[in-house]
Design a protein around this motif. Sequence first.
Motif, mmCIF file in Angstrom:
data_model
loop_
_atom_site.group_PDB
_atom_site.id
_atom_site.type_symbol
_atom_site.label_atom_id
_atom_site.label_comp_id
_atom_site.label_asym_id
_atom_site.label_seq_id
_atom_site.Cartn_x
_atom_site.Cartn_y
_atom_site.Cartn_z
ATOM 1 N N SER A 134 0.838 -1.200 0.000
ATOM 2 C CA SER A 134 0.000 0.000 0.000
ATOM 3 C C SER A 134 0.868 1.243 0.000
ATOM 4 C CB SER A 134 -0.918 0.025 1.222
ATOM 5 O OG SER A 134 -1.902 -0.978 1.132
ATOM 6 N N MET A 135 0.241 2.371 -0.342
ATOM 7 C CA MET A 135 1.000 3.618 -0.463
ATOM 8 C C MET A 135 0.230 4.772 0.162
ATOM 9 S SD MET A 135 2.764 5.135 -3.904
ATOM 10 C CE MET A 135 3.838 6.575 -3.867
ATOM 11 N N ILE B 59 4.438 2.023 1.545
ATOM 12 C CA ILE B 59 5.235 3.062 0.902
ATOM 13 C C ILE B 59 4.650 4.408 1.312
ATOM 14 C CG2 ILE B 59 6.015 4.040 -1.288
ATOM 15 C CD1 ILE B 59 5.609 1.269 -2.533
ATOM 16 N N ALA B 60 5.452 5.227 1.950
ATOM 17 C CA ALA B 60 5.009 6.546 2.417
ATOM 18 C C ALA B 60 5.753 7.615 1.624
ATOM 19 C CB ALA B 60 5.268 6.702 3.908
ATOM 20 N N ASP B 61 5.045 8.304 0.743
ATOM 21 C CA ASP B 61 5.654 9.304 -0.126
ATOM 22 C C ASP B 61 5.500 10.694 0.497
ATOM 23 O OD1 ASP B 61 6.736 10.791 -2.145
ATOM 24 O OD2 ASP B 61 5.329 10.165 -3.697
ATOM 25 N N GLU B 62 6.536 11.119 1.230
ATOM 26 C CA GLU B 62 6.549 12.417 1.912
ATOM 27 C C GLU B 62 5.241 12.666 2.664
ATOM 28 O OE1 GLU B 62 8.354 15.705 0.030
ATOM 29 O OE2 GLU B 62 9.408 14.519 -1.454
ATOM 30 N N GLY C 39 4.423 -5.426 11.924
ATOM 31 C CA GLY C 39 5.670 -6.022 11.467
ATOM 32 C C GLY C 39 5.948 -5.795 9.998
ATOM 33 N N MET C 40 5.404 -4.732 9.425
ATOM 34 C CA MET C 40 5.553 -4.483 7.990
ATOM 35 C C MET C 40 6.858 -3.754 7.693
ATOM 36 S SD MET C 40 2.720 -1.448 7.683
ATOM 37 C CE MET C 40 2.844 0.028 8.705
ATOM 38 N N ALA C 41 7.299 -3.891 6.451
ATOM 39 C CA ALA C 41 8.418 -3.090 5.960
ATOM 40 C C ALA C 41 7.879 -1.746 5.496
ATOM 41 C CB ALA C 41 9.120 -3.809 4.813
#
Length: 338
Positions: A101-102, A185-188, A213-215
């Motif tokens: 996810s993002m 995924i964290a975009d700013e 426990g996610m990356a």
Amino acid sequence: MTAPLLTINDMSIIFTSPDEPDIEAVRQVDLTLTPGKTLALVGESGCGKSVTARAVLRLLDRNADIRTGEILFEGEGGKVDIARLKPDSDAMRAIRGAQVSMIFQEPMSSLSPVHTIGDQIDEIIILHERLTPRQARERTIALLDQVGVPGARERANAYPFELSGGLRQRAMIAMALACTPKLLIADEPTTALDVTTQAQILDLLRQLQDDYGMAMLFITHDLGVVAEIADEIAVMYLGDVVEQGDVFDVFRAPRHPYTQALMNSVPRLQRKAERERLSPIKGNVPSPKDRPQGCAFTSRCPFAFEPCADTRPARTSLPGDHVARCHLLTRTRAEAMA
């Protein structure tokens, strides 16, 4: 050693145009993400950070092509090369949103203005979890409450424009976590927030990472945020990863001139002179159309010498898992051996 969740090998992304030469936006990138760890991807605007992240979800523009390399993801059905999947395939849709996810950069432009927050989160849960609308709504309310949205049941019926920036960002995080992904995924995600809300969001992401426990792939240009949240760091410049390694190793002893320049440009409270100026990086990032043949940082590097303009530096291994691409490192090593 924990097995990698995502491994990007030698990935290059090309943008094509019928009237212009092809543009290489991302150049032979190698990245590895491990469950429970955070990799920060940093660099100036236009260096290819978001393009790299979107490639993992196959959300690139139509004129973008993953020309070389592989994106190996250890999903629920085993290892799969995302680079070989079609963006609209069932296999990719099963990964996108559910396993990867993002959190997008600007919630106001990423959330639908004509649908409530609850409806948008419900849709993801119904699609991937096959729950009834009533069950999905209860799950949505629980998620909003988990990410710290006050009055979650009432807020679920609110439209994005009715929420503050901090609450919109929390709603985006709830949406990203709707199906408990393996990779976030964290975009700013904190760029447009005030410092207090930014600190709350970072604390929330750390807590959620511990819970699930996610990356996490965290994209930012704020080195202060990197020091607070990341385990590893990769520094990008003009589509190239010029240095990467453990965040403490890189911060303590940056080896690439670009990384050193980024560190020197950070404001410090302990400046010697009361009115000492900041140390900005001189010049601008070149256009990808005018990419130097050798090292991408040549035109702005104060240490550039003859091979830099013509020959791309190789990856040089340093103590630990620290690596960098710089001719200075090979020259220093050769001088030490002479």
